[in-house]
Write an enzyme that holds these catalytic residues in place. Structure first.
Site, short mmCIF file in Angstrom:
data_model
loop_
_atom_site.label_atom_id
_atom_site.label_comp_id
_atom_site.label_asym_id
_atom_site.label_seq_id
_atom_site.Cartn_x
_atom_site.Cartn_y
_atom_site.Cartn_z
N SER A 171 0.95 -1.66 -0.20
CA SER A 171 -0.26 -0.55 -0.46
C SER A 171 1.12 1.35 -0.38
CB SER A 171 -0.97 -0.29 1.10
OG SER A 171 -0.15 -0.46 2.35
N GLY A 186 1.35 -9.38 6.68
CA GLY A 186 1.62 -8.58 8.24
C GLY A 186 2.47 -7.68 8.67
N ILE A 192 -7.78 -12.67 3.57
CA ILE A 192 -8.59 -13.88 2.29
C ILE A 192 -7.94 -14.25 1.86
CG2 ILE A 192 -11.15 -12.75 2.30
CD1 ILE A 192 -8.28 -12.29 -0.82
N CYS A 243 -0.66 2.98 -13.25
CA CYS A 243 -0.80 3.31 -11.57
C CYS A 243 -0.53 4.67 -11.23
CB CYS A 243 -1.23 2.20 -11.21
SG CYS A 243 -2.52 1.09 -11.24
#
Length: 383
Positions: free
Chosen positions: A139, A180, A199, A355
């Site tokens: 991120s 994590g 997920i 992006c």
């Protein structure tokens, strides 16, 4: 046509498709087979007709197929978007079909929630370990006082921890914990106990290894199955997978499991408008069923449930983050090239570059939003 077979860009045939495409590009600073580093060099005679027929999907797929090359795809994307060609690159029929499909089907239902994990996040930990920095943050980093990717990601994690006002012994929920990164950082640096959910099986396995010995529990779970009570909740880079039909359920879940005096930090990419749409290439190859929320979506879905305390936008930092990931990807690709195809390499280079260009053009944003359950005292968000 492979890169070994190429001698140089071809002379494009004089066709209606070429003339239409060149008229659309007029004023953007982009020239087919031009001399600028952002000009695409064309290797296939059907390039123009394919782009006009398939829009952004055709642009991405034709790059994966080796039909064109460009030194700076990021700047090409930035110029195309700044010129207003973003929505025009999505055929009206595709936009209508997506709206109909999204209206009839919950594309992000519990039954479908694991699709993106299997398609993207489970692609291979070895690939992401080489693309990302040692924190394994997938991120946006926070570059305010950082000059390299690792420091920017550490700064992002610390910023989130400070906004959440973490104290030792707190119970923290990490929705969409990835590999994590936040769980490990918060537990190690701030002494909190973290429950992380994802997920992705590959993410869960590596996250457990990275957090071994810390008060961290990693679960393979959908957010709609959450129970318990947490002092703090964080969700970094996961809300993009929730979908507009589930925004209310998402915030209802947050309200249900957040302690009375708790805080929730939402870190998400955001759209400049509230139209429900997706880029077809990103949807097919990178993040299936992903959709970006608008400010209105977030505000309306949280209204009556949570109190919005702070909203910060550092979208331009995602440009630098993506370019750093692309540099890492290029440098370390030879280490994993025997395990992945050339098409995968081109897919990832295109994804990261396009992006980056989108954030550079301010076509999309990066938001951190802090919520409380009607906190009785003043909240001052750190920067």
């Amino acid at each position: 046509m492979t890169s070994e077979q190429r001698i140089g860009p071809i002379a494009l045939p004089d066709s209606r498709a070429r003339r239409v495409l060149e008229s659309l590009l007029a004023g953007s600073g982009v020239t087919l087979n031009g001399d600028a580093p952002w000009d695409p060099q064309i290797f296939h005679p059907d390039f123009c007709s394919r782009i006009l027929r398939q829009g952004s999907l055709g642009l991405g797929e034709s790059y994966m197929d080796g039909w064109w090359e460009c030194e700076h795809i990021d700047e090409l994307a930035c110029r195309l978007l700044a010129h207003g060609l973003g929505e025009r690159a999505r055929p009206a029929s595709d936009r209508l079909m997506y709206r109909l499909q999204a209206g009839l089907i919950n594309l992000q239902s519990k039954a479908r929630a694991y699709i993106v994990g299997e398609a993207h996040y489970d692609l291979g930990n070895d690939l992401f370990e080489r693309m990302l920095d040692p924190t394994m943050c997938y991120s946006c980093g926070y570059w305010k006082q950082a000059d390299n990717l690792h420091d920017a990601q550490l700064a992002k994690l610390e910023l989130a921890c400070r906004k959440l006002d973490l104290h030792p012994g707190m119970r923290v929920l990490d929705i969409g914990c990835g590999w994590g990164s936040f769980a490990e950082y918060a537990a190690r640096r701030h002494g909190v106990a973290v429950t992380g959910i994802t997920i992705s099986r590959e993410q869960a396995e590596l996250a457990r290894q990275r957090c071994a010995g810390l008060p961290v529990e990693i679960e393979l779970k959908d957010y709609r199955d959450l129970e318990g009570c947490f002092d703090r909740i964080v969700s970094i880079g996961m809300f993009e997978h929730v979908g507009h039909r589930n925004y209310s359920a998402y915030f209802e879940t947050i309200e249900h499991v957040l302690a009375e005096n708790g805080l929730f930090l939402l870190h998400t990419i955001g759209s400049n408008n509230s139209e429900i749409s997706v880029d077809p290439w990103i949807d097919r190859y990178i993040f299936p069923n992903g959709v970006l929320p608008s400010a209105r979506h977030i505000a309306e879905a949280s209204e009556g449930l949570l109190l919005m305390e702070d909203w910060q936008n550092f979208g331009p930092d995602y440009d630098r983050t993506l370019m750093a990931w692309r540099d890492n990807f290029d440098v370390h690709w030879p280490e994993i090239a025997d395990r992945y195809s050339e098409r995968t390499r081109r897919m990832f280079r295109y994804y990261l570059s396009v992006c980056a260009g989108a954030f550079r053009a301010r076509d999309i944003q990066l938001w951190q939003v802090v919520f409380s359950r009607k906190r009785p005292t003043r909240y001052d968000a750190p920067r």
